[in-house]
Design a protein around this motif. Sequence first.
Motif, PDB file in Angstrom:
ATOM      1  N   VAL A   1      -3.004 -25.277  37.107  1.00 43.42           N
ATOM      2  CA  VAL A   1      -2.473 -25.873  38.333  1.00 43.42           C
ATOM      3  C   VAL A   1      -3.337 -27.081  38.689  1.00 43.42           C
ATOM      4  O   VAL A   1      -4.416 -26.946  39.281  1.00 43.42           O
ATOM      5  CB  VAL A   1      -2.472 -24.864  39.501  1.00 43.42           C
ATOM      6  N   PRO A   2      -2.925 -28.295  38.307  1.00 45.06           N
ATOM      7  CA  PRO A   2      -3.717 -29.486  38.652  1.00 45.06           C
ATOM      8  C   PRO A   2      -3.556 -29.837  40.134  1.00 45.06           C
ATOM      9  O   PRO A   2      -2.443 -29.876  40.657  1.00 45.06           O
ATOM     10  CB  PRO A   2      -3.133 -30.578  37.758  1.00 45.06           C
ATOM     11  N   VAL A   3      -4.683 -30.075  40.807  1.00 44.27           N
ATOM     12  CA  VAL A   3      -4.692 -30.476  42.217  1.00 44.27           C
ATOM     13  C   VAL A   3      -5.094 -31.950  42.325  1.00 44.27           C
ATOM     14  O   VAL A   3      -4.433 -32.739  42.989  1.00 44.27           O
ATOM     15  CB  VAL A   3      -5.642 -29.586  43.043  1.00 44.27           C
ATOM     16  N   SER A   4      -6.190 -32.317  41.683  1.00 43.23           N
ATOM     17  CA  SER A   4      -6.609 -33.719  41.574  1.00 43.23           C
ATOM     18  C   SER A   4      -6.770 -34.040  40.095  1.00 43.23           C
ATOM     19  O   SER A   4      -7.473 -33.312  39.382  1.00 43.23           O
ATOM     20  CB  SER A   4      -7.936 -33.966  42.305  1.00 43.23           C
ATOM     21  N   GLY A   5      -6.137 -35.110  39.648  1.00 47.44           N
ATOM     22  CA  GLY A   5      -6.120 -35.396  38.229  1.00 47.44           C
ATOM     23  C   GLY A   5      -4.864 -34.825  37.592  1.00 47.44           C
ATOM     24  O   GLY A   5      -4.066 -34.149  38.252  1.00 47.44           O
ATOM     25  N   VAL A   6      -4.706 -35.084  36.312  1.00 42.81           N
ATOM     26  CA  VAL A   6      -3.482 -34.668  35.630  1.00 42.81           C
ATOM     27  C   VAL A   6      -3.805 -34.084  34.256  1.00 42.81           C
ATOM     28  O   VAL A   6      -4.860 -34.347  33.681  1.00 42.81           O
ATOM     29  CB  VAL A   6      -2.504 -35.855  35.455  1.00 42.81           C
ATOM     30  N   LEU A   7      -2.875 -33.297  33.747  1.00 43.43           N
ATOM     31  CA  LEU A   7      -2.898 -32.888  32.350  1.00 43.43           C
ATOM     32  C   LEU A   7      -2.215 -34.009  31.583  1.00 43.43           C
ATOM     33  O   LEU A   7      -1.039 -34.286  31.809  1.00 43.43           O
ATOM     34  CB  LEU A   7      -2.152 -31.563  32.162  1.00 43.43           C
ATOM     35  N   THR A   8      -2.917 -34.660  30.693  1.00 46.56           N
ATOM     36  CA  THR A   8      -2.401 -35.897  30.104  1.00 46.56           C
ATOM     37  C   THR A   8      -1.290 -35.663  29.090  1.00 46.56           C
ATOM     38  O   THR A   8      -0.495 -36.557  28.830  1.00 46.56           O
ATOM     39  CB  THR A   8      -3.525 -36.690  29.420  1.00 46.56           C
ATOM     40  N   GLY A   9      -1.245 -34.496  28.476  1.00 42.75           N
ATOM     41  CA  GLY A   9      -0.246 -34.229  27.471  1.00 42.75           C
ATOM     42  C   GLY A   9      -0.526 -34.892  26.139  1.00 42.75           C
ATOM     43  O   GLY A   9       0.327 -34.889  25.242  1.00 42.75           O
ATOM     44  N   LYS A  10      -1.722 -35.474  25.963  1.00 46.04           N
ATOM     45  CA  LYS A  10      -2.060 -36.110  24.690  1.00 46.04           C
ATOM     46  C   LYS A  10      -2.173 -35.068  23.581  1.00 46.04           C
ATOM     47  O   LYS A  10      -2.633 -33.952  23.794  1.00 46.04           O
ATOM     48  CB  LYS A  10      -3.388 -36.862  24.819  1.00 46.04           C
ATOM     49  N   GLN A  11      -1.762 -35.465  22.386  1.00 44.93           N
ATOM     50  CA  GLN A  11      -1.855 -34.574  21.243  1.00 44.93           C
ATOM     51  C   GLN A  11      -3.320 -34.356  20.870  1.00 44.93           C
ATOM     52  O   GLN A  11      -4.145 -35.248  20.992  1.00 44.93           O
ATOM     53  CB  GLN A  11      -1.105 -35.172  20.052  1.00 44.93           C
ATOM     54  N   THR A  12      -3.630 -33.153  20.413  1.00 50.07           N
ATOM     55  CA  THR A  12      -4.992 -32.830  19.998  1.00 50.07           C
ATOM     56  C   THR A  12      -4.963 -32.232  18.593  1.00 50.07           C
ATOM     57  O   THR A  12      -3.919 -31.803  18.097  1.00 50.07           O
ATOM     58  CB  THR A  12      -5.646 -31.812  20.952  1.00 50.07           C
ATOM     59  N   SER A  13      -6.133 -32.189  17.969  1.00 52.86           N
ATOM     60  CA  SER A  13      -6.238 -31.608  16.638  1.00 52.86           C
ATOM     61  C   SER A  13      -6.116 -30.086  16.662  1.00 52.86           C
ATOM     62  O   SER A  13      -5.804 -29.469  15.645  1.00 52.86           O
ATOM     63  CB  SER A  13      -7.578 -31.999  16.005  1.00 52.86           C
ATOM     64  N   ARG A  14      -6.364 -29.488  17.831  1.00 51.57           N
ATOM     65  CA  ARG A  14      -6.237 -28.038  17.981  1.00 51.57           C
ATOM     66  C   ARG A  14      -5.445 -27.734  19.253  1.00 51.57           C
ATOM     67  O   ARG A  14      -6.014 -27.402  20.295  1.00 51.57           O
ATOM     68  CB  ARG A  14      -7.618 -27.391  18.061  1.00 51.57           C
ATOM     69  N   PRO A  15      -4.116 -27.847  19.208  1.00 51.59           N
ATOM     70  CA  PRO A  15      -3.310 -27.609  20.420  1.00 51.59           C
ATOM     71  C   PRO A  15      -3.418 -26.176  20.934  1.00 51.59           C
ATOM     72  O   PRO A  15      -3.099 -25.914  22.088  1.00 51.59           O
ATOM     73  CB  PRO A  15      -1.885 -27.939  19.973  1.00 51.59           C
ATOM     74  N   ASP A  16      -3.866 -25.242  20.087  1.00 50.32           N
ATOM     75  CA  ASP A  16      -4.067 -23.870  20.533  1.00 50.32           C
ATOM     76  C   ASP A  16      -5.351 -23.708  21.331  1.00 50.32           C
ATOM     77  O   ASP A  16      -5.575 -22.693  21.986  1.00 50.32           O
ATOM     78  CB  ASP A  16      -4.124 -22.926  19.328  1.00 50.32           C
ATOM     79  N   LYS A  17      -6.171 -24.747  21.309  1.00 50.93           N
ATOM     80  CA  LYS A  17      -7.531 -24.645  21.853  1.00 50.93           C
ATOM     81  C   LYS A  17      -7.861 -25.731  22.877  1.00 50.93           C
ATOM     82  O   LYS A  17      -8.585 -25.484  23.837  1.00 50.93           O
ATOM     83  CB  LYS A  17      -8.512 -24.716  20.680  1.00 50.93           C
TER      84      LYS A  17
END
Length: 264
Positions: free
Chosen positions: A159-175
């Motif tokens: 639950v983001p309150v300040s800031g955002v989840l960027t949704g950028k791809q990562t090398s370990r999306p499970d982590k």
Amino acid sequence: MTRMLMELHLVKYLVLCRLTLPYSKLKLKSFPTQTLLMFHQLIHCSQNMATKLNKWGSWFILLVVVFTINGCFLFYDCIIVNHNYSETFEFSPQTNSISIGDTLWLSSSFSCLTLIDQEKGVQEEFCNASDLSITLQFIELVKDSLGLDHGAKDSFSYVPVSGVLTGKQTSRPDKKLNVSFAKNGDFYEFKLGIIPVKAGNFGIFIGNAVGVRQPGKNSCDDLANFSFTLSNTDTNLELFEEYLGSVDVPDYERTHGYFIEVVE
């Protein structure tokens, strides 16, 4: 190859190529290792090629190398980080155990006007960061038969309150989860609710922000690194020591990790 050897090779070839740029202006102490290696390999390759050509071909290759390197040096500040700041995150409530559905808060807030450069020891402003973001990592403190870690990003909801989840791809999306700060007046702020949906023991690690740029500046050297650590007096490190089977915890995990037991 060590940094010192690469620097020595680079200086040697600069002298051979009769470059006029003074060595003192190269700032090799802070020059990226990858760039040094690239220059060394480029020159070494050109020398090998030159032995197979006549002298005019050799001079042509040498000129290409010289102009390439000089061109890079003209803009070397674009790849040198000139500001290094250190700030903190905090987990709350500070506890060693929470229940499924409870909220663990991760937050950070600091002024952009009073940042202290860790190398120069001076107070600076850095108020227009285009992308002040970090990567959070989540692991379950169990190992599989190969001794590999278990990514646990999906063991929580967010639950983001300040800031955002960027949704950028990562090398370990499970982590890994990429998140970004918000700007509120003269403050960079971040607050994220982390809600467990699964029981177990978990480690949550905060990352650092590297190569943060201020757009619209007249020079291209306004890059900063932000080193983040946790301000919690107790990070429940004993859970990670049990997972490692050792009290010899690496410095990064010791200063960047928070460990929590989630119960039904």
